[in-house]
Design a protein around this motif. Sequence first.
Motif, PDB file in Angstrom:
ATOM      1  N   THR A  69       0.799  -1.234   0.000  1.00  0.00           N
ATOM      2  CA  THR A  69       0.000   0.000   0.000  1.00  0.00           C
ATOM      3  C   THR A  69       0.827   1.277   0.000  1.00  0.00           C
ATOM      4  O   THR A  69       0.364   2.305  -0.495  1.00  0.00           O
ATOM      5  N   THR A  70       2.033   1.261   0.565  1.00  0.00           N
ATOM      6  CA  THR A  70       2.877   2.466   0.566  1.00  0.00           C
ATOM      7  C   THR A  70       4.326   2.086   0.339  1.00  0.00           C
ATOM      8  O   THR A  70       4.795   1.035   0.795  1.00  0.00           O
ATOM      9  N   GLY A  71       5.047   2.971  -0.362  1.00  0.00           N
ATOM     10  CA  GLY A  71       6.475   2.725  -0.562  1.00  0.00           C
ATOM     11  C   GLY A  71       7.240   2.804   0.745  1.00  0.00           C
ATOM     12  O   GLY A  71       8.122   1.995   1.024  1.00  0.00           O
ATOM     13  N   PHE A  72       6.892   3.789   1.572  1.00  0.00           N
ATOM     14  CA  PHE A  72       7.550   3.970   2.869  1.00  0.00           C
ATOM     15  C   PHE A  72       7.395   2.716   3.732  1.00  0.00           C
ATOM     16  O   PHE A  72       8.341   2.225   4.336  1.00  0.00           O
ATOM     17  N   LEU A  99       2.352  -9.627  -6.779  1.00  0.00           N
ATOM     18  CA  LEU A  99       2.505  -8.377  -6.038  1.00  0.00           C
ATOM     19  C   LEU A  99       1.642  -7.294  -6.686  1.00  0.00           C
ATOM     20  O   LEU A  99       1.829  -6.961  -7.853  1.00  0.00           O
ATOM     21  N   LEU A 100       0.689  -6.766  -5.905  1.00  0.00           N
ATOM     22  CA  LEU A 100      -0.170  -5.683  -6.359  1.00  0.00           C
ATOM     23  C   LEU A 100       0.184  -4.426  -5.578  1.00  0.00           C
ATOM     24  O   LEU A 100       0.354  -4.483  -4.350  1.00  0.00           O
ATOM     25  N   ALA A 101       0.295  -3.298  -6.268  1.00  0.00           N
ATOM     26  CA  ALA A 101       0.729  -2.055  -5.633  1.00  0.00           C
ATOM     27  C   ALA A 101      -0.361  -0.999  -5.708  1.00  0.00           C
ATOM     28  O   ALA A 101      -1.070  -0.894  -6.708  1.00  0.00           O
ATOM     29  N   ARG A 102      -0.467  -0.218  -4.642  1.00  0.00           N
ATOM     30  CA  ARG A 102      -1.452   0.878  -4.604  1.00  0.00           C
ATOM     31  C   ARG A 102      -0.799   2.159  -5.121  1.00  0.00           C
ATOM     32  O   ARG A 102      -0.686   3.171  -4.434  1.00  0.00           O
TER      33      ARG A 102
END
Length: 365
Positions: A69-72, A99-102
């Motif tokens: 959900t977040t890169g951080f 892998l699914l990214a927001r």
Amino acid sequence: MTTEGVLTGFTVAVTAERRRDEMTALLQRRGARVFTASAITIVPLADDDALRAATEACIGLAPDLVVATTGFGFRGWIEAAEGWGLGERLREVLGQARLLARGPKPCGAIRAAGLTEEWAAKTEESEEILEKLLAEGIAGHRIVVQEHGEPQTEFVAALRAAGAAVAEVPVYRWVPPPDTAPVRRLGELITAGQIDAVTFTSAPAVKSFLELAGDGVLPSLRKGPLVACVGPVTAAPLIERGVPVVQPERYRLGALIKIVTDELPKRAVRLRVAGGTLEVRGHAVLIDDEPRTLAPAAMAILSALAARPGVVVSKEQLIAALPRGNDGHAVDVAVARLRTALGTGKLIETVIKRGYRLRVDEPAA
């Protein structure tokens, strides 16, 4: 087009913690006065038993699908796993999963870890990911969700209702700031009309701010400063409470600063006076584009007069406009100082026993 000085005379509040210094520098470069009051504090869980247990559970689960959900947060998760000696095993498990990214930021973190995302949400919202997964059908699937500061309760519940086994990874969490005085002070300044814009970069920060800033801040936000949010998730708690919000099309910090830069000057009152241009901003006035900073009382008087150019404004009305009320003498003193600051005694005309009025040529174009 240069943006240097475009926000001169305006006061902008920054409620973010993680990128506070960057936002402050960008706003100050544009001439703004910046008031910082972090509404939340990010607590990393690198040494937290809950994150380690979740990481070990993820490795043992061997998930079919992982939602970043977040890169951080994703970077923090990998770094924490490496510190525990679990980095290689976690990467191996993640490499075998979809892998699914927001959005693009978690994509960047996934690639930095030597992995590849299968798909990314164009809207950068969890709802788009949920729609995709429910349309595919996820009954019997093992899914890991990397949280971003608070539990993804509705998102996770919907996945489980669709038949998936879901494990949550709380990489970091939000808590109230250790010192709440700056937030409470910001609430007072907003209520007093001394803040021209407030920026928010997360929904938890909005919720924390509303809880800490005092009862009077919500009505003031509805009718007072420009309220700028980085995106719709951040804006939602304010919109639900009837607060007008502006937000950029792209959910980025730079875009947030740009929308403040574009929108705030539109709120200034511009008038033609004595053959020149008078522009009334938050804590300063621009006379033919030359800024002159005024004391709060003088600024309040000028703002009240500029709101009704050429019309006599009574002392009672001007008393009400002063930051702390006071009396007719305080109005007279503020007007005298205002005349001195503006460099002309004829700009503000005294109307015996009635009040004062701002002499104008015509509204500026």
